[in-house]
Each structure stands twice: as structure tokens, then as C-alpha cells.
Design a protein around this motif. Structure first.
Motif, PDB file in Angstrom:
ATOM      1  N   ALA A  49       8.068   1.213  -2.271  1.00  0.00           N
ATOM      2  CA  ALA A  49       6.894   0.568  -2.872  1.00  0.00           C
ATOM      3  C   ALA A  49       6.602  -0.772  -2.197  1.00  0.00           C
ATOM      4  O   ALA A  49       5.442  -1.082  -1.914  1.00  0.00           O
ATOM      5  N   ARG A  50       7.629  -1.558  -1.927  1.00  0.00           N
ATOM      6  CA  ARG A  50       7.415  -2.851  -1.241  1.00  0.00           C
ATOM      7  C   ARG A  50       6.817  -2.639   0.147  1.00  0.00           C
ATOM      8  O   ARG A  50       5.954  -3.398   0.578  1.00  0.00           O
ATOM      9  N   THR A  51       7.241  -1.603   0.830  1.00  0.00           N
ATOM     10  CA  THR A  51       6.738  -1.324   2.177  1.00  0.00           C
ATOM     11  C   THR A  51       5.284  -0.879   2.155  1.00  0.00           C
ATOM     12  O   THR A  51       4.501  -1.261   3.030  1.00  0.00           O
ATOM     13  N   LEU A  52       4.910  -0.113   1.151  1.00  0.00           N
ATOM     14  CA  LEU A  52       3.535   0.397   1.066  1.00  0.00           C
ATOM     15  C   LEU A  52       2.579  -0.574   0.376  1.00  0.00           C
ATOM     16  O   LEU A  52       1.371  -0.344   0.353  1.00  0.00           O
ATOM     17  N   ALA A  53       3.097  -1.659  -0.161  1.00  0.00           N
ATOM     18  CA  ALA A  53       2.297  -2.585  -0.970  1.00  0.00           C
ATOM     19  C   ALA A  53       1.177  -3.283  -0.200  1.00  0.00           C
ATOM     20  O   ALA A  53       0.258  -3.823  -0.819  1.00  0.00           O
ATOM     21  N   ASN A  54       1.209  -3.274   1.123  1.00  0.00           N
ATOM     22  CA  ASN A  54       0.142  -3.910   1.900  1.00  0.00           C
ATOM     23  C   ASN A  54      -1.121  -3.058   1.969  1.00  0.00           C
ATOM     24  O   ASN A  54      -2.147  -3.525   2.454  1.00  0.00           O
ATOM     25  N   PHE A  55      -1.045  -1.820   1.510  1.00  0.00           N
ATOM     26  CA  PHE A  55      -2.226  -0.961   1.470  1.00  0.00           C
ATOM     27  C   PHE A  55      -2.920  -1.138   0.129  1.00  0.00           C
ATOM     28  O   PHE A  55      -2.275  -1.248  -0.900  1.00  0.00           O
ATOM     29  N   ARG A  56      -4.234  -1.140   0.122  1.00  0.00           N
ATOM     30  CA  ARG A  56      -4.998  -1.323  -1.121  1.00  0.00           C
ATOM     31  C   ARG A  56      -5.368   0.009  -1.772  1.00  0.00           C
ATOM     32  O   ARG A  56      -5.588   0.069  -2.976  1.00  0.00           O
ATOM     33  N   ARG A  57      -5.500   1.061  -0.973  1.00  0.00           N
ATOM     34  CA  ARG A  57      -5.860   2.380  -1.498  1.00  0.00           C
ATOM     35  C   ARG A  57      -4.874   3.397  -0.943  1.00  0.00           C
ATOM     36  O   ARG A  57      -4.723   3.504   0.274  1.00  0.00           O
ATOM     37  N   LEU A  58      -4.196   4.111  -1.838  1.00  0.00           N
ATOM     38  CA  LEU A  58      -3.157   5.051  -1.419  1.00  0.00           C
ATOM     39  C   LEU A  58      -3.280   6.376  -2.154  1.00  0.00           C
ATOM     40  O   LEU A  58      -3.823   6.435  -3.256  1.00  0.00           O
ATOM     41  N   CYS A  59      -2.735   7.416  -1.535  1.00  0.00           N
ATOM     42  CA  CYS A  59      -2.650   8.720  -2.168  1.00  0.00           C
ATOM     43  C   CYS A  59      -1.226   9.228  -1.999  1.00  0.00           C
ATOM     44  O   CYS A  59      -0.751   9.378  -0.870  1.00  0.00           O
ATOM     45  N   GLU A  60      -0.552   9.467  -3.128  1.00  0.00           N
ATOM     46  CA  GLU A  60       0.780  10.073  -3.085  1.00  0.00           C
ATOM     47  C   GLU A  60       0.625  11.571  -3.236  1.00  0.00           C
ATOM     48  O   GLU A  60       0.103  12.055  -4.243  1.00  0.00           O
ATOM     49  N   VAL A  61       1.101  12.299  -2.251  1.00  0.00           N
ATOM     50  CA  VAL A  61       1.001  13.754  -2.230  1.00  0.00           C
ATOM     51  C   VAL A  61       2.272  14.350  -2.834  1.00  0.00           C
ATOM     52  O   VAL A  61       3.382  13.947  -2.480  1.00  0.00           O
ATOM     53  N   GLY A  62       2.104  15.288  -3.758  1.00  0.00           N
ATOM     54  CA  GLY A  62       3.247  15.952  -4.372  1.00  0.00           C
ATOM     55  C   GLY A  62       4.029  15.047  -5.305  1.00  0.00           C
ATOM     56  O   GLY A  62       5.249  14.995  -5.245  1.00  0.00           O
ATOM     57  N   ILE A  63       3.331  14.366  -6.199  1.00  0.00           N
ATOM     58  CA  ILE A  63       3.987  13.372  -7.052  1.00  0.00           C
ATOM     59  C   ILE A  63       5.031  13.982  -7.981  1.00  0.00           C
ATOM     60  O   ILE A  63       6.041  13.346  -8.280  1.00  0.00           O
ATOM     61  N   GLY A  64       4.826  15.181  -8.445  1.00  0.00           N
ATOM     62  CA  GLY A  64       5.793  15.775  -9.363  1.00  0.00           C
ATOM     63  C   GLY A  64       6.017  14.885 -10.572  1.00  0.00           C
ATOM     64  O   GLY A  64       5.094  14.295 -11.116  1.00  0.00           O
ATOM     65  N   ARG A  65       7.274  14.763 -10.959  1.00  0.00           N
ATOM     66  CA  ARG A  65       7.606  13.922 -12.120  1.00  0.00           C
ATOM     67  C   ARG A  65       8.123  12.548 -11.704  1.00  0.00           C
ATOM     68  O   ARG A  65       8.560  11.780 -12.547  1.00  0.00           O
ATOM     69  N   ARG A  66       8.104  12.244 -10.428  1.00  0.00           N
ATOM     70  CA  ARG A  66       8.602  10.969  -9.918  1.00  0.00           C
ATOM     71  C   ARG A  66       7.421  10.041  -9.656  1.00  0.00           C
ATOM     72  O   ARG A  66       6.863  10.036  -8.570  1.00  0.00           O
ATOM     73  N   SER A  67       7.060   9.268 -10.628  1.00  0.00           N
ATOM     74  CA  SER A  67       5.852   8.450 -10.500  1.00  0.00           C
ATOM     75  C   SER A  67       6.128   6.961 -10.332  1.00  0.00           C
ATOM     76  O   SER A  67       5.200   6.157 -10.347  1.00  0.00           O
TER      77      SER A  67
END
Length: 143
Positions: A10-28
Motif C-alpha cells: 500500500a505504501r508503494t502504490l500510494a503515489n497513484f491517485r486512481r487504482l484498480c485492484e484486480v481479483g480482490i477476493g476477500r483481501r481488501s
């Protein structure tokens, strides 16, 4: 994936303003952390799943999306990412990200190597985030 590893992603991806997590399952947890930080987060999966407040859910299949002429508006983001993604989904994930000109990053299942050309980014607590596409250099600047 441990809480510490999820936090590192999450810290690494935090510089993006708009994201899409593919295959989220139950791990949100990663999507929730990013949304709590002010990012616009969409999650997809082939099955319906409840997602935290601030995260939008779209039922979709990344393999089918990769075959469509238009993958879908929910993929028109700064970064398309997936966690614990099996090798057979690496190529469709990268294909969709390329079509919408987004960064593409993922973690693999255990010892599976990436099935696409990707640069490993070592994160805290032993997690490796594979960067398959980084058009704006957002992830490469973290190395």
C-alpha cells in the motif's frame, strides 16, 4: 500475505491517485488503505465481494477484459495491480494495463516467477512487487 507486507504494498502504490485492484477476493486491506489515503480505488473480481467504504466494486474477469476492444472504464486508472496473482493472469493483467496506458504491478503466489517481463521491487518485510509497466516512472522512482 501478512499485514506488514500488505502495508508495504500500500505504501508503494500510494503515489497513484486512481487504482484498480484486480481479483480482490476477500483481501481488501490494500484497497482500503489506499482509499483511506485519498485514492480513488476500484476493485474487480470474477465473483461478487463486499469491499470497504471508499472502494468501488465491479464484477469482471481480467481474461475477458484483455480480449475486449475496450477493457472497460474501471481499468482507466493510473495503476492496475493484483495481489497473489497466478501466472496465467500476468499476461492479461499487463495487456489491460497497456491498453489503458496504466502502470502494472503485482505480487505472485509464493515462489511463482512472473510470467511477463517485470522488474522486481523489493519492499519492506520481504514482499516483492513486480513492476511490469511504469509509463510515468512512479514505481521506478522508489527503487
Amino acid at each position: 500475505m501478512s499485514d506488514a507486507r500488505r502495508s508495504a504494498v500500500a505504501r508503494t502504490l500510494a503515489n497513484f491517485r486512481r487504482l484498480c485492484e484486480v481479483g480482490i477476493g476477500r483481501r481488501s486491506a490494500v484497497a482500503a488503505t489506499l482509499a483511506d489515503g485519498g485514492a480513488s480505488v476500484t476493485a474487480t473480481d470474477v465473483h461478487d465481494h463486499a469491499v470497504p467504504d471508499g472502494v468501488t466494486f465491479v464484477r469482471d474477469d481480467i481474461v475477458t477484459a484483455a480480449d475486449r476492444s475496450d477493457p472497460g472504464d474501471h481499468y482507466r486508472v493510473d495503476c492496475v495491480y493484483a495481489l497473489n496473482v497466478p501466472p496465467e493472469l500476468h499476461r492479461p493483467l499487463l495487456w489491460v494495463a497497456t491498453r489503458v496506458d496504466a502502470a502494472c504491478a503485482f505480487t505472485t503466489l509464493g515462489g511463482d516467477p512472473p510470467a511477463v517481463d517485470a522488474t522486481p521491487l523489493a519492499l519492506a518485510d520481504g514482499e516483492t512487487l513486480y513492476v511490469a509497466r511504469d509509463p510515468d516512472g512512479t514505481l521506478s522512482s522508489r527503487r
